[in-house]
Design a protein around this motif. Structure first.
Motif, PDB file in Angstrom:
ATOM      1  N   UNK A   1      14.933   3.620   3.623  1.00 54.15           N
ATOM      2  CA  UNK A   1      13.896   4.622   3.382  1.00 54.15           C
ATOM      3  C   UNK A   1      13.098   4.223   2.137  1.00 54.15           C
ATOM      4  N   UNK A   2      11.776   4.252   2.270  1.00 55.00           N
ATOM      5  CA  UNK A   2      10.935   3.923   1.125  1.00 55.00           C
ATOM      6  C   UNK A   2      11.015   5.014   0.067  1.00 55.00           C
ATOM      7  N   UNK A   3      11.218   4.583  -1.175  1.00 49.92           N
ATOM      8  CA  UNK A   3      11.313   5.557  -2.270  1.00 49.92           C
ATOM      9  C   UNK A   3      10.637   5.016  -3.519  1.00 49.92           C
ATOM     10  N   UNK A   4      10.107   5.931  -4.296  1.00 50.36           N
ATOM     11  CA  UNK A   4       9.515   5.592  -5.591  1.00 50.36           C
ATOM     12  C   UNK A   4      10.064   6.587  -6.604  1.00 50.36           C
ATOM     13  N   UNK A   5      10.701   6.051  -7.634  1.00 51.89           N
ATOM     14  CA  UNK A   5      11.285   6.910  -8.659  1.00 51.89           C
ATOM     15  C   UNK A   5      10.607   6.652  -9.996  1.00 51.89           C
ATOM     16  N   UNK A   6      10.311   7.725 -10.691  1.00 48.32           N
ATOM     17  CA  UNK A   6       9.635   7.591 -11.968  1.00 48.32           C
ATOM     18  C   UNK A   6      10.466   8.217 -13.084  1.00 48.32           C
TER      19      UNK A   6
ATOM     20  N   UNK B   1       1.230  11.437 -14.409  1.00 42.15           N
ATOM     21  CA  UNK B   1       0.949  10.049 -14.033  1.00 42.15           C
ATOM     22  C   UNK B   1       1.840   9.703 -12.849  1.00 42.15           C
ATOM     23  N   UNK B   2       1.199   9.303 -11.782  1.00 39.40           N
ATOM     24  CA  UNK B   2       1.900   9.104 -10.518  1.00 39.40           C
ATOM     25  C   UNK B   2       1.854   7.642 -10.123  1.00 39.40           C
ATOM     26  N   UNK B   3       3.015   7.121  -9.790  1.00 40.37           N
ATOM     27  CA  UNK B   3       3.142   5.748  -9.296  1.00 40.37           C
ATOM     28  C   UNK B   3       3.152   5.816  -7.762  1.00 40.37           C
ATOM     29  N   UNK B   4       2.324   5.051  -7.135  1.00 38.50           N
ATOM     30  CA  UNK B   4       2.199   5.082  -5.685  1.00 38.50           C
ATOM     31  C   UNK B   4       2.305   3.663  -5.142  1.00 38.50           C
ATOM     32  N   UNK B   5       3.198   3.463  -4.207  1.00 35.45           N
ATOM     33  CA  UNK B   5       3.404   2.131  -3.638  1.00 35.45           C
ATOM     34  C   UNK B   5       2.972   2.142  -2.177  1.00 35.45           C
ATOM     35  N   UNK B   6       2.228   1.126  -1.819  1.00 33.10           N
ATOM     36  CA  UNK B   6       1.707   1.019  -0.461  1.00 33.10           C
ATOM     37  C   UNK B   6       2.489  -0.013   0.334  1.00 33.10           C
ATOM     38  N   UNK B   7       2.852   0.361   1.544  1.00 40.33           N
ATOM     39  CA  UNK B   7       3.496  -0.562   2.473  1.00 40.33           C
ATOM     40  C   UNK B   7       2.541  -0.768   3.638  1.00 40.33           C
ATOM     41  N   UNK B   8       2.358  -1.997   4.014  1.00 31.47           N
ATOM     42  CA  UNK B   8       1.425  -2.299   5.103  1.00 31.47           C
ATOM     43  C   UNK B   8       2.150  -2.968   6.247  1.00 31.47           C
ATOM     44  N   UNK B   9       1.995  -2.360   7.413  1.00 35.40           N
ATOM     45  CA  UNK B   9       2.556  -2.935   8.629  1.00 35.40           C
ATOM     46  C   UNK B   9       1.408  -3.119   9.608  1.00 35.40           C
ATOM     47  N   UNK B  10       1.055  -4.360   9.871  1.00 34.26           N
ATOM     48  CA  UNK B  10      -0.109  -4.612  10.712  1.00 34.26           C
ATOM     49  C   UNK B  10      -1.365  -4.147  10.002  1.00 34.26           C
ATOM     50  N   UNK B  11      -2.078  -3.233  10.647  1.00 37.38           N
ATOM     51  CA  UNK B  11      -3.294  -2.704  10.032  1.00 37.38           C
ATOM     52  C   UNK B  11      -3.062  -1.337   9.398  1.00 37.38           C
ATOM     53  N   UNK B  12      -1.846  -0.842   9.506  1.00 34.15           N
ATOM     54  CA  UNK B  12      -1.561   0.500   8.995  1.00 34.15           C
ATOM     55  C   UNK B  12      -0.903   0.420   7.629  1.00 34.15           C
ATOM     56  N   UNK B  13      -1.412   1.221   6.699  1.00 34.64           N
ATOM     57  CA  UNK B  13      -0.821   1.312   5.370  1.00 34.64           C
ATOM     58  C   UNK B  13      -0.270   2.710   5.163  1.00 34.64           C
ATOM     59  N   UNK B  14       0.857   2.772   4.499  1.00 35.29           N
ATOM     60  CA  UNK B  14       1.466   4.059   4.213  1.00 35.29           C
ATOM     61  C   UNK B  14       1.801   4.102   2.729  1.00 35.29           C
ATOM     62  N   UNK B  15       1.450   5.206   2.105  1.00 32.20           N
ATOM     63  CA  UNK B  15       1.690   5.357   0.675  1.00 32.20           C
ATOM     64  C   UNK B  15       2.970   6.145   0.443  1.00 32.20           C
ATOM     65  N   UNK B  16       3.749   5.699  -0.509  1.00 31.14           N
ATOM     66  CA  UNK B  16       4.914   6.448  -0.962  1.00 31.14           C
ATOM     67  C   UNK B  16       4.644   6.867  -2.407  1.00 31.14           C
ATOM     68  N   UNK B  17       4.705   8.164  -2.649  1.00 33.15           N
ATOM     69  CA  UNK B  17       4.368   8.705  -3.965  1.00 33.15           C
ATOM     70  C   UNK B  17       5.623   8.942  -4.796  1.00 33.15           C
ATOM     71  N   UNK B  18       5.534   8.615  -6.072  1.00 29.42           N
ATOM     72  CA  UNK B  18       6.569   9.034  -7.000  1.00 29.42           C
ATOM     73  C   UNK B  18       6.345  10.493  -7.362  1.00 29.42           C
TER      74      UNK B  18
ATOM     75  N   UNK C   1       2.544  15.414  -0.816  1.00 31.50           N
ATOM     76  CA  UNK C   1       3.249  15.201   0.443  1.00 31.50           C
ATOM     77  C   UNK C   1       2.206  15.048   1.545  1.00 31.50           C
ATOM     78  N   UNK C   2       2.261  13.922   2.232  1.00 25.83           N
ATOM     79  CA  UNK C   2       1.312  13.682   3.308  1.00 25.83           C
ATOM     80  C   UNK C   2       1.551  14.657   4.445  1.00 25.83           C
ATOM     81  N   UNK C   3       0.474  15.316   4.871  1.00 25.73           N
ATOM     82  CA  UNK C   3       0.574  16.240   6.001  1.00 25.73           C
ATOM     83  C   UNK C   3       0.138  15.560   7.297  1.00 25.73           C
ATOM     84  N   UNK C   4      -1.011  14.874   7.207  1.00 22.62           N
ATOM     85  CA  UNK C   4      -1.561  14.292   8.424  1.00 22.62           C
ATOM     86  C   UNK C   4      -2.577  13.215   8.103  1.00 22.62           C
ATOM     87  N   UNK C   5      -2.742  12.337   9.068  1.00 19.65           N
ATOM     88  CA  UNK C   5      -3.750  11.285   8.988  1.00 19.65           C
ATOM     89  C   UNK C   5      -4.828  11.614  10.008  1.00 19.65           C
TER      90      UNK C   5
END
Lengths: 114, 112
Positions: free
Chosen positions: A1-6, A88-105, B45-49
């Protein structure tokens, strides 16, 4: 599971002092890491964005570092000002193909006092 | 450039009513917009795209019939909170993508 801890969760410093905020992440596949500043009741505003190959990036008094091997990042604020009081928020992006998903701290709430 | 606006910035409504929040990319076209919810002292928290011209993709646990999303153009997405209840009170933030996500200023919803 993607996680970001601050850390720390919150911080109080005197005006003019420096501080460093920490971000540890377990996000895969890693694309980039961003630091945002969010004033109370406002949307996040981007401070820095770093890709895998970048170790450090500065934006005025803000300097972010990234160690992709240890999956750690830090945000250093120099000569703090009252206006730096924010989350102050740390946000990490994961990219799979053309889709990116952000995980927020969960953010670090910084308060700068006189 | 890359400015995202939201309207209204805050809204108070009675329980059971519906509220519409607009998100606009002012100086760029955004194929994809995102809707987030943020409770006090918590992160976004992401709700939707929301993709222009197609149905939104909702995150697990988000009721699509309660949070209606319409992305009618490349610069406008709307979120309608239907039959709002006090537990829907939150800070709603949208973002639009142009190489990276740019966030709107947020909308504070208070349901009485």
């Amino acid at each position: 599971k993607n996680q970001v801890e601050q850390s720390p969760q919150s911080l109080i410093i005197l005006e003019g002092k420096n501080c460093t905020l920490q971000c540890n992440y377990t996000v895969s596949p890693f694309s980039n890491l961003r630091w945002y500043k969010q004033d109370t009741g406002r949307g996040p505003v981007s401070l820095t964005i770093m890709t895998f190959s970048e170790n450090t990036k500065s934006n005025g008094r803000y300097t972010a570092t990234l160690d992709a091997d240890t999956k750690q990042s830090s945000l250093h604020i120099t000569a703090s000002q009252l206006s730096d009081s924010a989350s102050y928020i740390c946000v990490v992006s994961a990219t799979t193909g053309t889709a990116s998903k952000l995980t927020f701290g969960t953010g670090t709430r910084l308060q700068v006092t006189l | 450039g890359a400015v995202v606006s939201q309207h209204p910035s805050w809204v108070i409504c009675k329980s059971g009513t519906s509220v519409k929040i607009e998100c606009r990319s002012l100086d760029f076209q955004a194929t994809t917009m995102f809707w987030y919810r943020q409770f006090p002292k918590q992160s976004l928290m992401l709700m939707a795209t929301s993709n222009e011209g197609s149905k939104a993709t909702y995150e697990q646990g988000v009721e699509k019939d309660k949070f209606l999303i319409n992305h009618a153009s490349l610069t406008l997405s709307t979120l309608t909170v239907t039959s709002a209840h006090p537990e829907d009170s939150s800070f709603y933030i949208c973002s639009a993508t142009r190489r990276e996500q740019f966030f709107g200023p947020g909308t504070r919803l208070t349901v009485l």
